[in-house]
Design a protein around this motif. Structure first.
Motif, short mmCIF file in Angstrom:
data_model
loop_
_atom_site.label_atom_id
_atom_site.label_comp_id
_atom_site.label_asym_id
_atom_site.label_seq_id
_atom_site.Cartn_x
_atom_site.Cartn_y
_atom_site.Cartn_z
N GLU A 223 0.85 -1.19 0.00
CA GLU A 223 0.00 0.00 0.00
C GLU A 223 0.89 1.24 0.00
O GLU A 223 1.64 1.47 0.95
N PHE A 224 0.79 2.02 -1.08
CA PHE A 224 1.57 3.24 -1.21
C PHE A 224 0.64 4.45 -1.15
O PHE A 224 -0.51 4.38 -1.56
N TYR A 225 1.18 5.58 -0.67
CA TYR A 225 0.39 6.79 -0.48
C TYR A 225 1.03 7.96 -1.23
O TYR A 225 2.24 7.98 -1.49
N GLY A 226 0.19 8.96 -1.54
CA GLY A 226 0.65 10.24 -2.03
C GLY A 226 1.52 10.17 -3.27
O GLY A 226 1.21 9.48 -4.25
N ARG A 261 -8.27 3.60 -2.06
CA ARG A 261 -9.05 3.49 -0.85
C ARG A 261 -9.42 4.87 -0.31
O ARG A 261 -8.91 5.90 -0.76
N ALA A 262 -10.28 4.87 0.70
CA ALA A 262 -10.73 6.13 1.29
C ALA A 262 -9.60 6.91 1.94
O ALA A 262 -9.63 8.14 2.00
N ASP A 263 -8.57 6.21 2.44
CA ASP A 263 -7.44 6.89 3.08
C ASP A 263 -6.37 7.29 2.08
O ASP A 263 -5.30 7.76 2.47
N GLY A 264 -6.63 7.11 0.78
CA GLY A 264 -5.68 7.52 -0.24
C GLY A 264 -4.67 6.47 -0.64
O GLY A 264 -3.80 6.74 -1.47
N ALA A 265 -4.76 5.27 -0.09
CA ALA A 265 -3.79 4.22 -0.40
C ALA A 265 -4.13 3.57 -1.73
O ALA A 265 -5.30 3.40 -2.08
N ARG A 266 -3.09 3.20 -2.47
CA ARG A 266 -3.24 2.47 -3.73
C ARG A 266 -2.50 1.14 -3.61
O ARG A 266 -1.34 1.10 -3.17
N GLY A 267 -3.19 0.06 -3.97
CA GLY A 267 -2.59 -1.26 -3.87
C GLY A 267 -1.65 -1.55 -5.03
O GLY A 267 -1.92 -1.19 -6.17
N VAL A 268 -0.54 -2.19 -4.71
CA VAL A 268 0.45 -2.58 -5.71
C VAL A 268 0.75 -4.06 -5.50
O VAL A 268 1.10 -4.48 -4.40
N GLY A 269 0.60 -4.86 -6.57
CA GLY A 269 0.85 -6.29 -6.50
C GLY A 269 2.25 -6.62 -6.96
O GLY A 269 2.72 -6.11 -7.98
#
Length: 369
Positions: A223-226, A261-269
């Motif tokens: 999970e990466f942010y920003g 997601r609602a908290d701004g996280a983007r999933g990376v596989g």
């Protein structure tokens, strides 16, 4: 500032003279000499601070992006009941390893028994029809050679025998399929993750009996942010460090989930590089990805000044000190890399930076009355 300090010092001297009397006037030269020495020391310190500069240098930086990650299944295989019935011979437990083709449950009940009986009756009827058609064809061939029937009649009887044979094959295939559907088998080898029914429970056609995790169906979901989430792309490589101090595993980015997601996280596989990862479902840790190397300007971190929400450095020029607005980037050790605002070779002040930066404080701020 020096003038105000001198006036304050003179006022203090006058007060001291009024308090101690005129007999202490002999000490006046010593007091003035001490004050002058203090002023000279302050001026020397300021001059030394002006001389303490460092040249901004170019550095090649390989950015690293850190995130929390967990090993999760890519997808779970659901084993479903093909026929409505009652679950029997169901002795499977979560976590149990299964081989491909192993029957995990059997379906029974009145509807299944009735369906099997109908399939078996159809096979028996098809066998009788085929036997009769073959006997009629055998007799017709003797009559044809005796010129009792025509060639067309013989061809029709031969076609009827072939049709009866195909009917028997279809009925037998239906019977085998129905018998196979009464068993719930594992299509591939794997580990049982969860059970959806229990022994003796009635199920409908298509209902899930258990869920299976096939080997090799695990991946790492980070999970990466920003800003980090915006620069991650497929093909990036790095390593996964499991919690507990286990050996790091080389990984590569294979998928970027479009859902944020609602908290701004983007999933990376991510998947392991090479064969065999050794990780297990639920294992957690940190993943570090390496970005493209960039050439940035590096300055000592102590040269940065934060003022009114912006970052600045003081640069020595021919006409004196000048402010330069900069954009700080990553830091490494005692240096900070700038994303913009400063050219290589610029002489930045690294001593008494805040003092020199705010030397004209009264021009921008004024104390209330």
């Amino acid at each position: 500032m020096k003038i105000r300090w001198a006036v304050a010092a003179d006022a203090s001297i006058l007060e001291a003279m009024q308090y101690f009397g005129s007999r202490y006037l002999l000490l006046l030269p010593l007091i003035l000499a001490a004050l002058a020495g203090t002023a000279m020391a302050g001026g020397a310190e300021t001059s030394a601070g002006l001389r303490r500069t460092v040249a901004a240098r170019k550095r090649v930086v390989e950015p690293h992006y850190l995130a929390f990650a967990r090993v999760r299944p890519i997808a779970l295989l659901s084993l479903r009941a093909a026929l409505p019935g009652r679950v029997s011979r169901f002795e499977i437990l979560p976590g149990q390893r299964l081989r491909a083709g192993v029957a995990v449950a059997r379906l029974a009940g009145p509807k299944i028994n009735s369906l099997l009986a109908a399939r078996e009756a159809a096979v028996s009827s098809a066998r009788v029809r085929l036997k009769t058609a073959r006997e009629v064809l055998r007799v017709a061939r003797g009559q044809y050679f005796g010129h009792w029937i025509t060639r067309g009649a013989l061809a029709r009887l031969s076609g009827a025998a072939s049709e009866a044979r195909q009917t028997l094959r279809a009925a037998a295939a239906m019977l085998r399929a129905t018998r196979a559907e009464t068993l719930v088998k594992a299509p591939v080898s794997g580990t049982v993750v969860s059970l959806a029914v229990a022994e003796g429970e009635r199920v409908s056609a298509g209902q899930v009996v258990l869920r299976l995790q096939a080997p090799g169906s695990l991946w790492l979901l980070a999970e990466f942010y920003g800003h980090d989430a915006a620069v991650i792309h497929r093909g990036m490589r790095g390593w996964f460090s499991p919690l507990g101090g286990s050996k790091s595993i080389p990984v590569r980015v294979v998928s970027i989930l479009s859902l944020v997601r609602a908290d701004g996280a983007r999933g990376v596989g991510l998947l392991p590089q090479g064969r065999g990862s050794g990780w297990v479902a639920g294992e957690a840790g940190t993943v570090t990805l390496s970005g493209e190397p960039r050439t940035l300007v590096a300055v000592p971190t102590r040269a940065l000044v934060l003022d009114r929400g912006r970052w600045w450095v003081l640069v020595r020029t021919r006409s004196g000190l000048a402010r330069r607005a900069v954009i700080p980037g990553p830091s490494r050790g005692s240096e900070t890399f700038l994303l913009g605002g400063l050219a290589p070779g610029a002489e930045v002040v690294v001593e008494n930076v805040y003092l020199l930066f705010q030397r004209d404080f009264s021009k921008y701020y004024q104390a209330p009355d």
